[in-house]
Write an enzyme that holds these catalytic residues in place. Structure first.
Site, short mmCIF file in Angstrom:
data_model
loop_
_atom_site.label_atom_id
_atom_site.label_comp_id
_atom_site.label_asym_id
_atom_site.label_seq_id
_atom_site.Cartn_x
_atom_site.Cartn_y
_atom_site.Cartn_z
N HIS A 16 0.74 -1.12 0.00
CA HIS A 16 -0.01 0.10 -0.09
C HIS A 16 0.93 1.19 -0.04
O HIS A 16 2.11 1.19 0.07
CB HIS A 16 -0.91 -0.06 1.13
N ASP B 46 4.11 -4.86 3.80
CA ASP B 46 5.23 -5.05 3.84
C ASP B 46 5.80 -6.34 4.37
O ASP B 46 6.58 -7.01 4.07
CB ASP B 46 6.22 -3.78 4.65
#
Length: 426
Positions: free
Chosen positions: A29, A276
């Protein structure tokens, strides 16, 4: 040098003749606010959407990667009118991931927004990294010598372990050794946003903080010094399994479709929005984490992995690209660095690429993550069934025993009556 001069144009020409048959895009994102807290009123005002939510910068970042994908694939590979059957847009259910992929889709297709699929967070083993697996507590115990109280805290809040890794890395840093109580993750984001930060948080401290922050991510994503094949498998194994199966399915479809009687267009462009903690193990599974990110560095916002599958003279190949910076409009070719792929080659044969990551693939991460719980539930269910069977058998035998006892008593009484009758007659 002369060899390269002749080979390079040949490669460019060959790729121009290739037929693209599927594309998978996986990205983190865009820019967000700190998850736990901010360090100043200025930061609180800047991150006005709230903790963990996207910033206005992210919207621009998402538009840029949307433009990159549009220029590369819309019209030339997928229909610009946005045909849902050609696309799969799939997101983690977390708002920042959903907002990012929606903005990307809006940019790629001007008149229509691609439908975005998602599932509830507890059930999403595709794009939400699982941190509460039972085996991870044992791994973390080995890494940090956890006490029983630590284990209880880790079960309630896995990020307790990330904090331990952060403090360990901070203590080992010469620059940040005395800063273990500082909110380093927030300071990194605030400095990136151009906000005021303490004077001690200079460029050197900032760079060192990125490495320290990576260590906190590494333990949660099972990479680096905390590498665990099983940990990587439950976090990214299902996504890997899906992508590799998709590639093989597309190749088989095109092999059957030599005469053009069937369509192989379904979901030929797939876009995934995630975190992540999934990008790290995904890169590690492919064998390109350090080549893509550098040593001990986390992935940046809207970093992306792009996997293209193509036919060249009817032979299937794969190319892998990485986009490391949210401002990049170019892609880095990582194909020759992928595990099992021929080094320094522009193309990787599909059969080699799909054999890259066997130890990191799973079709059932839920089972692997909650193995003990699942076994316990199965055990409990089996025991209950056996118990009912035993009770049923016991009841049946008891009824038989009662009937036999009744018949035996009746027979005995009849015998006694008969004997008495005979005696009276005599």
């Amino acid at each position: 040098m002369r060899v390269l001069f002749y080979v390079f144009p040949f490669v460019i020409f060959a790729l121009s003749q290739a037929q693209l048959i599927s594309v998978h895009v996986i990205f983190r994102h865009g820019a967000r606010a700190p998850v736990l807290n901010v360090t100043s009123e200025e930061a609180k005002s800047y991150f006005y959407r709230g903790l963990g939510q996207l910033t206005d910068v992210c919207i621009e970042q998402a538009k840029l990667i949307g433009k990159v994908l549009k220029d590369r694939y819309v019209n030339t590979f997928v229909d610009a009118r946005m045909l849902p059957t050609q696309l799969l847009f799939r997101s983690s259910p977390v708002e920042r991931c959903l907002m990012t992929i929606q903005t990307v889709g809006n940019t790629m297709f001007v008149n229509s927004t691609p439908p975005v699929q998602t599932v509830a967070k507890p059930d999403d083993f595709l794009l939400v990294p699982k941190l509460d697996c039972a085996f991870q507590i044992d791994e973390w115990t080995n890494f940090f010598n956890l006490t029983e109280n630590d284990k209880k805290q880790a079960k309630k809040n896995p990020w307790f372990i990330s904090e331990k890794a952060l403090r360990r890395a901070t203590a080992a840093s010469q620059t940040l050794q005395q800063r273990s109580d500082e909110n380093l993750p927030a300071l990194i984001l605030e400095k990136d946003a151009g906000l005021a930060v303490p004077s001690w948080f200079n460029e050197e401290a900032y760079k060192e903080s990125l490495t320290v922050f990576y260590k906190a991510l590494a333990v949660m994503s099972s990479v680096g010094e905390y590498k665990s094949s099983k940990g990587i498998r439950v976090k990214t194994g299902l996504l890997l399994d899906k992508i590799l199966n998709d590639i093989q399915e597309k190749v088989r479809c095109h092999e059957k479709n030599q005469k053009g009687h069937i369509s192989c267009d379904r979901h030929k462009l797939q876009v995934f929005s995630t975190h992540d903690l999934l990008i790290l193990p995904f890169l590690d599974a492919l064998g390109i984490r350090e080549a893509a990110l550098g040593e001990d560095l986390p992935p940046k916002f809207l970093s992306a992995i792009i996997i293209e599958t193509m036919l060249l003279d009817d032979i299937p190949f794969v190319k892998v690209f990485y986009r490391g910076d949210p401002r990049d409009i170019t892609l880095r070719d990582m194909t020759g660095l992928v595990r099992n792929c021929p080094p320094n080659q522009a193309l990787c044969p599909v059969n080699l690429f799909t054999s890259c990551c066997g130890e990191f693939i799973t079709a059932d991460p839920r089972r692997e993550c909650y193995e003990e719980k699942a076994d316990q539930q199965l055990h409990n269910w089996t025991m209950t069934t056996v118990s009912w069977i035993l009770i049923g058998i016991s009841a049946f035998l008891l009824i038989i025993l009662i009937i036999m006892s009744y018949l035996a008593v009746r027979y005995k009484n009849r015998s006694v009556v008969t004997i008495k009758k005979v005696c009276l007659e005599n």
